[in-house]
Design an enzyme around this catalytic site. Structure first.
Site, mmCIF file in Angstrom:
data_model
loop_
_atom_site.group_PDB
_atom_site.id
_atom_site.type_symbol
_atom_site.label_atom_id
_atom_site.label_comp_id
_atom_site.label_asym_id
_atom_site.label_seq_id
_atom_site.Cartn_x
_atom_site.Cartn_y
_atom_site.Cartn_z
ATOM 1 N N GLY A 1 -9.887 -8.435 1.888
ATOM 2 C CA GLY A 1 -8.699 -8.448 1.047
ATOM 3 C C GLY A 1 -8.316 -9.859 0.646
ATOM 4 N N ALA B 1 -4.578 -2.970 5.653
ATOM 5 C CA ALA B 1 -3.531 -1.974 5.447
ATOM 6 C C ALA B 1 -3.880 -1.136 4.233
ATOM 7 C CB ALA B 1 -2.168 -2.634 5.246
ATOM 8 N N TYR B 2 -3.231 0.006 4.130
ATOM 9 C CA TYR B 2 -3.283 0.794 2.906
ATOM 10 C C TYR B 2 -2.127 0.302 2.054
ATOM 11 C CZ TYR B 2 -3.464 4.912 -0.168
ATOM 12 O OH TYR B 2 -3.558 5.747 -1.254
ATOM 13 N N THR B 3 -2.428 -0.518 1.050
ATOM 14 C CA THR B 3 -1.382 -1.203 0.281
ATOM 15 C C THR B 3 -1.149 -0.601 -1.103
ATOM 16 O OG1 THR B 3 -2.993 -2.828 -0.537
ATOM 17 C CG2 THR B 3 -1.768 -3.393 1.479
ATOM 18 N N THR C 1 5.596 -6.419 5.404
ATOM 19 C CA THR C 1 5.968 -6.453 3.996
ATOM 20 C C THR C 1 7.476 -6.503 3.780
ATOM 21 O OG1 THR C 1 5.907 -5.122 1.945
ATOM 22 C CG2 THR C 1 5.844 -3.924 3.991
ATOM 23 N N TYR D 1 5.357 3.764 1.778
ATOM 24 C CA TYR D 1 4.639 2.538 2.136
ATOM 25 C C TYR D 1 5.460 1.708 3.109
ATOM 26 C CZ TYR D 1 2.735 -2.172 1.773
ATOM 27 O OH TYR D 1 2.233 -3.413 2.079
ATOM 28 N N LYS E 1 4.631 0.836 7.097
ATOM 29 C CA LYS E 1 4.504 -0.530 7.590
ATOM 30 C C LYS E 1 5.531 -0.824 8.679
ATOM 31 C CE LYS E 1 2.153 -3.409 6.375
ATOM 32 N NZ LYS E 1 0.847 -3.841 6.962
#
Length: 282
Positions: A10, A58-60, A99, A123, A127
């Site tokens: 990433g 992470a799944y962003t 985040t 999201y 997180k």
């Protein structure tokens, strides 16, 4: 120091490797090496024998998280639990990248590190679940929140440049009532390189100095890039998407600044990034 980095492919992961590999033994873990939602992650983290694990994976996809909240939780919440358990097994310190979206966006000033959270979308909720897992399972931890990250191949700066080259109906539209803190991945990596050498564990906000709207962010990108595409401000409610972003989430870097870890204005970071993009295409 032996450091394991998840999310190595990433934009933050790549910046971390570029920064840390000069002075440390880095174990890079990309998606091919690590499936966060699999309990085997515990063993894989333990097998790195790292002294510090930086969990940047992470799944962003914020809209994707809204469409599939269970997947968001499995990757960002449960997956972080597995990374934390791996750290416990080898007594490694853990850095968890979080985040701005753990906040509700109802503040009238930048959020401090210990302000109450209250995410309004899946999201942010996933997180925050990751933050809670880290606090519960790993005594020696750093939770580092970032926001509006740019520095890799897919980010807001690149999106603005791409849309400006062929704007729909000749005009670029950007939201003027979503306010935040643009953050350059390279600057975060430099800050983390300093932070992990300390034992000042806790929660941090690592963002570039200054705040702006998405519209102001885009205007500065276009100005610095010398692009004169017309730019029109719109409202959040006029921009249809699956997720609901918090409207006001600038982050205040108070804890990091107390250690001498500060960040340059976001406009300077944008200039640096654009220069890197130009150099890469020469």
């Amino acid at each position: 120091m032996r450091i394991a980095i998840t999310g190595a492919n990433g934009q933050l992961g790549r910046a971390l490797i570029a920064t840390l590999a000069r002075h440390h033994d880095v174990v890079a873990l990309g998606h091919d090496q690590l499936e966060l939602s699999d309990p085997a992650t515990v063993d894989q983290i333990a097998n790195t024998r790292a002294e510090v694990v930086i969990h940047a994976a992470a799944y962003t996809n914020v809209d994707g998280c809204a469409r599939d909240p269970v997947l968001a939780y499995r990757v960002n919440g449960l997956g972080t639990r597995y990374v934390a358990l791996g750290c416990r097994r080898i007594d490694a310190a853990m850095v968890y990248i979080s985040t701005n979206e753990v906040f509700a966006g109802t503040s009238h000033r930048p959020y401090y590190e210990d302000d109450p959270t209250g995410p309004i979308n899946p999201y942010g909720q996933s997180k925050l679940a990751g933050e809670q897992e880290v606090r519960f399972l790993v005594a020696r931890h750093f939770i580092v929140r970032v926001a509006w990250l740019f520095g890799g191949e897919r980010n807001f700066v690149q999106t603005v440049l791409r849309l400006a080259a062929n704007p729909p109906n000749g005009v670029l539209r950007m939201v003027a009532d979503e306010i935040g803190s643009p953050t350059y991945a390279g600057d975060v990596a430099a800050g983390l390189a300093r932070l992990i050498t300390t034992d000042y564990y806790g929660t941090y906000h690592f963002v570039n100095d200054g705040i702006c709207s998405r519209y102001e962010f885009a205007a500065e990108i276009l100005r610095q890039a010398g692009i004169d595409t017309p730019l029109l401000p719109i409202r959040l409610r006029d921009f249809q998407r699956d997720s609901t972003p918090p409207p006001y989430t600038p982050l205040a870097n108070i804890a990091g600044a107390a250690l001498g870890i500060t960040f340059r204005p976001w406009q300077e970071a944008v200039a640096d990034y654009l220069e890197r993009l130009r150099s890469a295409h020469v």
